[in-house]
Structure formats: C-alpha cells, structure tokens
Design an enzyme around this catalytic site. Structure first.
Site, PDB file in Angstrom:
ATOM      1  N   MET A 165      -1.396  -7.364   7.058  1.00  0.00           N
ATOM      2  CA  MET A 165      -2.347  -8.344   6.508  1.00  0.00           C
ATOM      3  C   MET A 165      -1.802  -9.005   5.250  1.00  0.00           C
ATOM      4  O   MET A 165      -2.559  -9.371   4.350  1.00  0.00           O
ATOM      5  CB  MET A 165      -3.672  -7.640   6.204  1.00  0.00           C
ATOM      6  N   SER A 166      -0.491  -9.121   5.170  1.00  0.00           N
ATOM      7  CA  SER A 166       0.090  -9.684   3.939  1.00  0.00           C
ATOM      8  C   SER A 166       1.410 -10.381   4.272  1.00  0.00           C
ATOM      9  O   SER A 166       1.685 -10.725   5.419  1.00  0.00           O
ATOM     10  CB  SER A 166       0.339  -8.554   2.936  1.00  0.00           C
TER      11      SER A 166
ATOM     12  N   SER B  13       0.832  -1.219   0.000  1.00  0.00           N
ATOM     13  CA  SER B  13       0.000   0.000   0.000  1.00  0.00           C
ATOM     14  C   SER B  13       0.856   1.254   0.000  1.00  0.00           C
ATOM     15  O   SER B  13       1.663   1.450   0.901  1.00  0.00           O
ATOM     16  CB  SER B  13      -0.840   0.071   1.283  1.00  0.00           C
TER      17      SER B  13
ATOM     18  N   HIS C 135      -7.448   3.763   6.863  1.00  0.00           N
ATOM     19  CA  HIS C 135      -6.775   3.375   5.614  1.00  0.00           C
ATOM     20  C   HIS C 135      -6.153   4.606   4.939  1.00  0.00           C
ATOM     21  O   HIS C 135      -5.104   4.521   4.314  1.00  0.00           O
ATOM     22  CB  HIS C 135      -7.759   2.693   4.668  1.00  0.00           C
TER      23      HIS C 135
ATOM     24  N   HIS D  18      -4.332  -0.110  -4.052  1.00  0.00           N
ATOM     25  CA  HIS D  18      -3.646  -1.283  -4.617  1.00  0.00           C
ATOM     26  C   HIS D  18      -4.081  -1.398  -6.083  1.00  0.00           C
ATOM     27  O   HIS D  18      -5.253  -1.625  -6.350  1.00  0.00           O
ATOM     28  CB  HIS D  18      -4.069  -2.573  -3.915  1.00  0.00           C
TER      29      HIS D  18
ATOM     30  N   ASN E 109       1.347   3.561  10.880  1.00  0.00           N
ATOM     31  CA  ASN E 109       0.623   3.961  12.087  1.00  0.00           C
ATOM     32  C   ASN E 109       1.209   3.185  13.254  1.00  0.00           C
ATOM     33  O   ASN E 109       1.768   2.105  13.050  1.00  0.00           O
ATOM     34  CB  ASN E 109      -0.886   3.641  11.943  1.00  0.00           C
TER      35      ASN E 109
ATOM     36  N   TYR F 153      -8.140 -11.293   2.898  1.00  0.00           N
ATOM     37  CA  TYR F 153      -9.378 -10.626   3.328  1.00  0.00           C
ATOM     38  C   TYR F 153     -10.278 -10.221   2.172  1.00  0.00           C
ATOM     39  O   TYR F 153     -11.425  -9.827   2.384  1.00  0.00           O
ATOM     40  CB  TYR F 153      -9.087  -9.422   4.239  1.00  0.00           C
ATOM     41  N   GLU F 154      -9.765 -10.321   0.925  1.00  0.00           N
ATOM     42  CA  GLU F 154     -10.626 -10.070  -0.233  1.00  0.00           C
ATOM     43  C   GLU F 154     -11.415 -11.325  -0.605  1.00  0.00           C
ATOM     44  O   GLU F 154     -12.157 -11.319  -1.589  1.00  0.00           O
ATOM     45  CB  GLU F 154      -9.774  -9.617  -1.419  1.00  0.00           C
TER      46      GLU F 154
ATOM     47  N   HIS G 179      -5.056 -10.210  -1.265  1.00  0.00           N
ATOM     48  CA  HIS G 179      -5.106 -10.465   0.179  1.00  0.00           C
ATOM     49  C   HIS G 179      -6.139 -11.541   0.505  1.00  0.00           C
ATOM     50  O   HIS G 179      -7.157 -11.662  -0.180  1.00  0.00           O
ATOM     51  CB  HIS G 179      -5.508  -9.193   0.933  1.00  0.00           C
TER      52      HIS G 179
ATOM     53  N   ALA H 283       2.861  -2.239   3.983  1.00  0.00           N
ATOM     54  CA  ALA H 283       2.506  -1.220   4.966  1.00  0.00           C
ATOM     55  C   ALA H 283       2.103  -1.971   6.225  1.00  0.00           C
ATOM     56  O   ALA H 283       1.406  -2.979   6.149  1.00  0.00           O
ATOM     57  CB  ALA H 283       1.347  -0.391   4.449  1.00  0.00           C
TER      58      ALA H 283
HETATM   59  N1  HPA Z   1      -2.740  -3.372  11.207  1.00  0.00           N
HETATM   60  C1  HPA Z   1      -2.802  -4.241  10.183  1.00  0.00           C
HETATM   61  N2  HPA Z   1      -2.426  -3.937   8.951  1.00  0.00           N
HETATM   62  C2  HPA Z   1      -1.930  -2.706   8.738  1.00  0.00           C
HETATM   63  C3  HPA Z   1      -1.827  -1.761   9.760  1.00  0.00           C
HETATM   64  C4  HPA Z   1      -2.257  -2.114  11.051  1.00  0.00           C
HETATM   65  O1  HPA Z   1      -2.202  -1.340  12.001  1.00  0.00           O
HETATM   66  N3  HPA Z   1      -1.297  -0.633   9.220  1.00  0.00           N
HETATM   67  C5  HPA Z   1      -1.081  -0.913   7.918  1.00  0.00           C
HETATM   68  N4  HPA Z   1      -1.454  -2.156   7.607  1.00  0.00           N
END
Ligand code: HPA
Length: 271
Positions: A212-213, A32, A246, A63, A236, A87-88, A85, A115
């Site tokens: 998540m990857s 990302s 996001h 993406h 973050n 989650y998709e 992903h 990310a």
């Molecule tokens: N958690 C999960 N996936 C992420 C995060 C997060 O805080 N930041 C960027 N991708």
C-alpha cells in the site's frame, strides 16, 4: 505545481536548520517494522514530522512519524520512519512531499523499503524482494495537476528502478549470503488486504508482491531525477483463504529487517 513546489520548499526551509548545516546524500524510507536500519545511523538527529509545516503524520501502529538525519555507512542520510499512506485519507502530494523535500535538500538517491504481501506461492514470510518494477494501481499520481518548468509532464517510468543500484543490491545480498528475490511490486490504495480474487488478478498482471505504498513515492523521486532502489520485506504470502493480519506484518518484518539492514548498509557504502 507552483503551490506544491512552494509547500515542499517551505518544509525544506524549516528542516534545513535542524540538519546543522549538513547535506543530504540519500533519502531512505523505512516501511512497517523496518526501522532497525535507522538504529545504526550515527550522530542521529530526530525531527518529529509533526514539527514540520506541510507534512502529515502517520497514525498507523508500527509507523512512527520521525525523520532521522545522520551518517550511515559514510553517507549523509535522511531516514523517514513512518510514511504517509493514501489510506489514511491523505492525497498523493501529501504522501510524497518528504521525497520532494529530500530532493530539495540535495538527495540524489532514494532508497525505499516496504512491507509487502507475497503473491508467489513458493515464497515465505521473511523473504526479501528487490523491486525491479511496479504497477501503480492506486488510481492516483503525485503528478496530477502538476505543471513543471524543469521536468516533463509525461514522466518516463521505464528504468525507474536504477539498474546499477539493482545489480549492486543483488551482489551485496549474495556476498552476505542473503537471498534477495526479484519481482514487480503492485501498489494498491488499501487499507483492506486483498481478496482471493484480487490476488488472482495481481498474479495475472505479473506482480510478485503487493503493498500500500512506494509507487507514488517512486514517481515523485523520478520526477526529481533521483536514482531509486526499492526493496520489499515479504511479511505474508497470499494463498487461497489465508488471513492477513497487521500483527504478522510487523513481527515478521522485524526479523527480515536485520537482513535488509545489512543490504542497505552495503549498498550505501558502495554507491
Ligand atoms: N497486502 C497489502 N499490503 C501489505 C501486505 C499485503 O498482503 N502485507 C504487508 N503489506
């Protein structure tokens, strides 16, 4: 596995003619907001992932579903802009198919970026982290149901993140005056960000970043014997009651992307 090997082989057959007879040295997955590395690819050829058989296309904002082939720092690279992903709604085989395809096309090195959320309270958005190891907390694996003649079923994951490439990345970051933190990346299924209780759990498990990857892609790369280098852009940092959005992930990622691009170019030149 016969089926999975056939699926990847068919994708590779469809992709190969679009590479103009060139080989692939390095497969690069850009997370990302980290696509700026791909802007520096010379003589780029863009292949929409939707044009390839057996390849899913990411639907997540930030993406894009493109494979870009060309020269970067003297290496022939295939870069994936926009990964797939879990989650998709895709399964682990779909998530990792392009890694297998790149391996079939000759890539022996996998440079994976993502990310991620920081779990260390002293870290700040915009930090970069070298992935030294991972926790696969997705509950799945690209090796499920897979039997291979040419690789062990029980894949050794000690040293999955190549020690020489890690040293190289740290040296290049230092030369460029960029701080590269080090840590363990926890890969979760998402797509909800973590609750404060989950953040405490991940810290207790020894993770410094969460995303998540990556973890499934790295398992796939290792089963193909590829060398792996992983880097996270910390977009973050989790604290009690701090919301995660996001938009923040995309914006901060873009700033850190410039530093990350510098390290990637340096590593490619030297590896
Ligand atoms: N958690 C999960 N996936 C992420 C995060 C997060 O805080 N930041 C960027 N991708």
């Amino acid at each position: 596995m016969r089926l999975e090997a056939d699926l990847a082989a068919r994708t590779a057959l469809a992709l190969e003619p679009r590479l103009g007879g060139g080989n692939v040295d390095v497969f690069l997955t850009l997370g990302s907001g980290l696509a700026s590395v791909a802007d520096r690819i010379e003589s780029p050829v863009d292949i929409p992932m939707a044009a390839l058989p057996n390849v899913a296309v990411s639907t997540v904002p930030g993406h894009t579903g493109v494979l870009r082939y060309g020269t970067l720092a003297g290496k022939q690279v295939l870069a994936q802009l926009g990964r797939i992903h879990l989650y998709e709604g895709h399964d682990a085989a779909d998530v990792t198919r392009t890694v297998s395809v790149a391996s079939l096309l000759g890539a022996d090195t996998f440079l994976v970026t993502n990310a991620a959320g920081g779990l260390e309270p002293s870290w700040a958005p915009g930090d970069l982290m070298l992935v030294e190891d991972h926790l696969n907390l997705t509950g799945t694996s690209p090796l499920l149901g897979v039997l291979r003649d040419d690789a062990p079923v029980f894949l050794d994951m000690a040293g999955a993140y190549d020690a020489e490439l890690r040293d190289l990345a740290l040296r290049i970051a230092a030369e460029q005056g960029v701080e590269l933190r080090r840590g363990v990346y926890a890969g979760l299924v998402g797509p909800a960000y973590e609750t404060p209780a989950e953040v405490r759990m991940l810290r207790a498990l020894g993770a410094q970043a969460v995303g998540m990857s990556t973890v499934l892609e790295v398992i796939a790369a290792r089963t193909h014997g590829m060398r792996v280098l992983g880097m996270s852009s910390i977009t973050n940092v989790h604290g009690e009651g701090v919301a995660t959005s996001h938009r923040e992930v995309i914006e901060v990622g873009a700033r850190a992307a410039e530093h990350l691009a510098g390290i990637v170019l340096g590593v490619l030149e030297a590896c």
